[in-house]
Design a protein around this motif. Sequence first.
Motif, PDB file in Angstrom:
ATOM      1  N   SER A  44       0.505  -0.590   0.103  1.00  0.00           N
ATOM      2  CA  SER A  44      -0.055   0.121  -0.006  1.00  0.00           C
ATOM      3  C   SER A  44       0.662   1.397  -0.135  1.00  0.00           C
ATOM      4  O   SER A  44       1.785   1.375   0.797  1.00  0.00           O
ATOM      5  CB  SER A  44      -0.813   0.100   1.089  1.00  0.00           C
ATOM      6  OG  SER A  44      -1.325   1.334   1.672  1.00  0.00           O
ATOM      7  N   GLY A  46      -0.369   4.185   0.704  1.00  0.00           N
ATOM      8  CA  GLY A  46      -1.367   5.098   1.248  1.00  0.00           C
ATOM      9  C   GLY A  46      -0.614   6.442   1.547  1.00  0.00           C
ATOM     10  O   GLY A  46      -1.127   7.237   1.890  1.00  0.00           O
ATOM     11  N   SER A  51      -2.808   5.469  -4.939  1.00  0.00           N
ATOM     12  CA  SER A  51      -3.614   4.524  -4.626  1.00  0.00           C
ATOM     13  C   SER A  51      -2.700   3.367  -5.796  1.00  0.00           C
ATOM     14  O   SER A  51      -3.374   3.720  -6.884  1.00  0.00           O
ATOM     15  CB  SER A  51      -5.206   4.563  -4.697  1.00  0.00           C
ATOM     16  OG  SER A  51      -5.218   3.290  -4.531  1.00  0.00           O
ATOM     17  N   GLU A  53      -4.779   0.864  -6.548  1.00  0.00           N
ATOM     18  CA  GLU A  53      -6.029   0.485  -6.979  1.00  0.00           C
ATOM     19  C   GLU A  53      -6.237   0.756  -9.413  1.00  0.00           C
ATOM     20  O   GLU A  53      -5.916   2.317  -9.358  1.00  0.00           O
ATOM     21  CB  GLU A  53      -7.637   0.960  -6.573  1.00  0.00           C
ATOM     22  CG  GLU A  53      -8.417   0.431  -6.505  1.00  0.00           C
ATOM     23  CD  GLU A  53      -9.507   0.629  -5.135  1.00  0.00           C
ATOM     24  OE1 GLU A  53     -11.708   0.914  -5.829  1.00  0.00           O
ATOM     25  OE2 GLU A  53      -9.380   1.309  -4.611  1.00  0.00           O
ATOM     26  N   VAL A  59      -2.587  -5.427  -4.413  1.00  0.00           N
ATOM     27  CA  VAL A  59      -2.119  -4.518  -2.790  1.00  0.00           C
ATOM     28  C   VAL A  59      -1.618  -6.192  -1.694  1.00  0.00           C
ATOM     29  O   VAL A  59      -3.354  -7.040  -1.427  1.00  0.00           O
ATOM     30  CB  VAL A  59      -2.730  -3.394  -3.261  1.00  0.00           C
ATOM     31  CG1 VAL A  59      -2.249  -3.089  -1.570  1.00  0.00           C
ATOM     32  CG2 VAL A  59      -1.800  -3.365  -3.861  1.00  0.00           C
ATOM     33  N   ASP A  60      -0.450  -5.751  -1.068  1.00  0.00           N
ATOM     34  CA  ASP A  60      -0.695  -7.079   0.152  1.00  0.00           C
ATOM     35  C   ASP A  60      -1.352  -8.290  -0.352  1.00  0.00           C
ATOM     36  O   ASP A  60      -2.221  -8.856  -0.091  1.00  0.00           O
ATOM     37  CB  ASP A  60      -2.557  -6.477   1.082  1.00  0.00           C
ATOM     38  CG  ASP A  60      -1.948  -6.871   2.773  1.00  0.00           C
ATOM     39  OD1 ASP A  60      -0.275  -7.314   2.406  1.00  0.00           O
ATOM     40  OD2 ASP A  60      -2.448  -7.095   3.194  1.00  0.00           O
ATOM     41  N   ASP A  93       4.120  -5.109   6.470  1.00  0.00           N
ATOM     42  CA  ASP A  93       3.727  -5.326   5.621  1.00  0.00           C
ATOM     43  C   ASP A  93       4.203  -5.700   3.938  1.00  0.00           C
ATOM     44  O   ASP A  93       3.430  -6.013   3.130  1.00  0.00           O
ATOM     45  CB  ASP A  93       2.558  -4.220   4.989  1.00  0.00           C
ATOM     46  CG  ASP A  93       3.223  -2.611   5.345  1.00  0.00           C
ATOM     47  OD1 ASP A  93       4.605  -3.096   4.735  1.00  0.00           O
ATOM     48  OD2 ASP A  93       2.488  -2.032   4.789  1.00  0.00           O
TER      49      ASP A  93
ATOM     50  N   SER B 285       0.540  -9.028   5.319  1.00  0.00           N
ATOM     51  CA  SER B 285      -0.203  -7.630   6.131  1.00  0.00           C
ATOM     52  C   SER B 285      -0.206  -8.734   7.505  1.00  0.00           C
ATOM     53  O   SER B 285      -0.273  -7.764   8.773  1.00  0.00           O
ATOM     54  CB  SER B 285      -0.484  -6.733   6.048  1.00  0.00           C
ATOM     55  OG  SER B 285      -2.012  -6.985   5.639  1.00  0.00           O
TER      56      SER B 285
END
Lengths: 171, 727
Positions: A44, A46, A51, A53, A59-60, A93, B285
């Motif tokens: 991420s 953020g 983003s 997206e 993501v993740d 993360d 995560s």
Amino acid sequence: MPVAPVESLVSSLDSLDVPCERTTRDGFVETIRSHITEPAVGVSLGDFGVSLEGTGVDVDPTPAALKAAHTGVTPVEFAIADYGSVVVPSTPDGCELVSLFVDRHVAVLDGSDVLPTVDAAFDRFGQAFRGRGRSGIIATGPSATADMGELVRGAHGPSDVHVVVLEETDE
Amino acid sequence: MSDADELRALMDSEGAAVGENTRGFNRGRYESVSRLRDYESLKTEARAIKEDAIERLPELVEQVRDTVEANGGTVYVAEDAADANEYIQSVVEDRDAERVVKSKSMTSEEIEVNEALAASGTDVVETDLGEWVLQVADESPSHIVAPAIHKSRETIADLFNEEFDPDEPLETAEELTAFARNQLGELIEDAEIGMTGANFITADTGTIALVTSEGNARKTVAATNTQIAVAGVEKIVPSVEDLHPFVELIGRSGTGQDITSYVSLLTPPVETPMVDFTDDETPLSERDSREREFHLVLIDNGRMAMREDDDLRETLYCIRCSACSNSCANFQEVGGHAFGGETYSGGIATGWEAGIEGLDTAAEFNDLCTGCSRCVDACPVKIDIPWINTVVRDRINQDAPPSEFEFLVDGLTPDEEAGAPPLQKRFFGNFETIAEMGTALAPLSNWLANTSISRAVMERVLGVDTRRDLPRFERETLVTWFADRDVTVENPRRRVVLYPDLYTNHVQVERGKAAVRALEALGVDVVVPNTPSSGRAPLSQGMVATARDHAQSVSDALDEYVKNGRDIVVIEPSDQAMFQREYGRLLAETEYERLADNSYEVMEYVYGLLENGAPEAPLSCTDGERVAYHSHCQQRTLGLEEYTVAVLETCGFDVVTSDVECCGMAGSFGYKSQYYEVSMAVGNELRDQFTSADTAERTVVASGTSCLDQLDDLLERPTRHPVQLIS
């Protein structure tokens, strides 16, 4: 007039054959698309106010998705202009994993986080590390080896590194 | 000790790859450090940090223990290899681990942890590609940074194709790398324990710095649950900020990279989530990192004793960059399998092996250091590596049993040695006595020494190689010649004492006469008194007490001239280097400083005269005579090469210089039977440079006696000292 750190970074990256693109937050999604090859995974962004997206980046990801990925997109803490280095943090993360277990690492950098020298970088590391246990990798260009008789770009780590620099739009 | 056959075999099998790679690293170093604005001050800073850290080491070890434990790791200080391995085995058992993956660590080689773990049934995999090649080949590292430097791409391809029988035979470096990456990738991903070394450890934060390029060290830590870092206690520096000069210097000094791909700064246990690469449900995560363990194993293994040893202590400042290997002309030919001990290789290895393994191990390769001193400027922490080699050689000499032929050289060798250095060393170390006899008996002595019977005896008893020409002693020494002259310089510009070094006085007398003429032509009042030899010869054989005795005599003899306002001018660069460098270790400080501050190499002195207004007209000038100049290794370390070039150019010569680190003769080295072929192999580089299209027709000049001897053997052209061109 002294060269702005970001200009100096761009020139160092150029001499390392590391593609670097400066973009704005508005143009970020379009920019990042041109730097990834799917399957792509990411961490991420953020904290940078952008983003992933709509970019096709997972993501993740799960560990299995990471293993299958070609490109990994991560934020980096800062860059060192003199050497064309980016600092990859070891975060919960998975920045370290996503930047490492892929063929291409796309490092996303906030344009205000460019330090001129290694000396300045270690002042920052010192303060940060004494604050609370932290880790970081000073990564300069792709992984490489000369152990097979000649220099080869791409050993255990990525064979390809791209840097995307986020800058403010001119008011 | 390696004999001539072993050295020849290694040069044949590994020399080409080692030579190409080390010379590449060495060229890279020159280029990379030249891009640093503050190279010298970074070295000074790095040196100061190491001096301070080793001074305060016991306190820093305790601080590291506190910080690492506060971070959630453990610290174990191991007294020796067995102690360290026992601890590591217990960690492996506690974690119930089947496989340990390793990133490159010389310290782990030192304690032979792979063998210890394998003996208890653990699978140990080296993940550095060079180390893995050696693991597959069952060979040992030949270089401290590039362990498989002795293997060419072709030999690695043959090894892999034979060992793994891939569907398509592997050929290119890219194919070999991709193959190794795939093989190792799987092994890393499901290993439980990652073992790393540590280039540096910061006491203030417990951070481990790893300097790497492949990414295997990162993977070794990130993909496993437990990190074991194995490091010598000397790797601790006080603070994170202290890492700065080392990070700028280590890659440049070693492989000529401005910075390596990765400098990992890990403060373990790291926060990176632990991964199981088969997990296709849990996002990163949400995976845990709390189960990560970290064990720092600090190794003493002789280091704390080295810290107490005034001569070996500097070894602990070593950051294992490999500059002393790459810049070493002998290493470039023979590699670390000859020029190395149990673990370490290159110039600094003598210090490491003497401190960790003992004198016997150091004795196996110590004589390959000729004291040429080219590593001194290359070392990023300014370790006096030649001095460490000399001191260890001295200690080895003291330990050696006397020879049955001792009586043959007794009268010739009035040295000050308490023990009994080997005959070969005593012979070369006492060259002054031999030269005096040689002159007294010349030309009979030259004729006698060169008979086949004499040469055969000299080879058998003293190891003086019959393929070398012996020095030809002149009947009249420089001192005698000078005393018989009656020349007065009116209103002299300067007054000097020309130091009649052993070789100029007895053998290369013509260059001495040329120096006198050149100096007088420039308005200098010259005296050439009878003066003892500098002690370079005994020092190079590790006969430190004898060298100290010489140094004291020279200082006593020259003192009155200096007090009377004379400058000291020196022709032989290896003696000028004694005055400038080694006398600092052999004399009281004031005596050393008086000699060092007032002595000049002859062409440096001529340069100074010209710069200060002396006209060059009285010198012998030309209109573009083409010259090939080989400076002298120790002269280059002192930064004196440029003066000779400048003077020759002022006098109208067109000068090209060699860029080899050493001619290969290096005093007595090239005369010794066991090293003759190494010496000639080193010399071949110089021959190539002086027989190229541009240089083949040039007049050859060289500053050092050894270099001139070597060039005489290498080339079919006459050679001279540069001062002979201008007088």
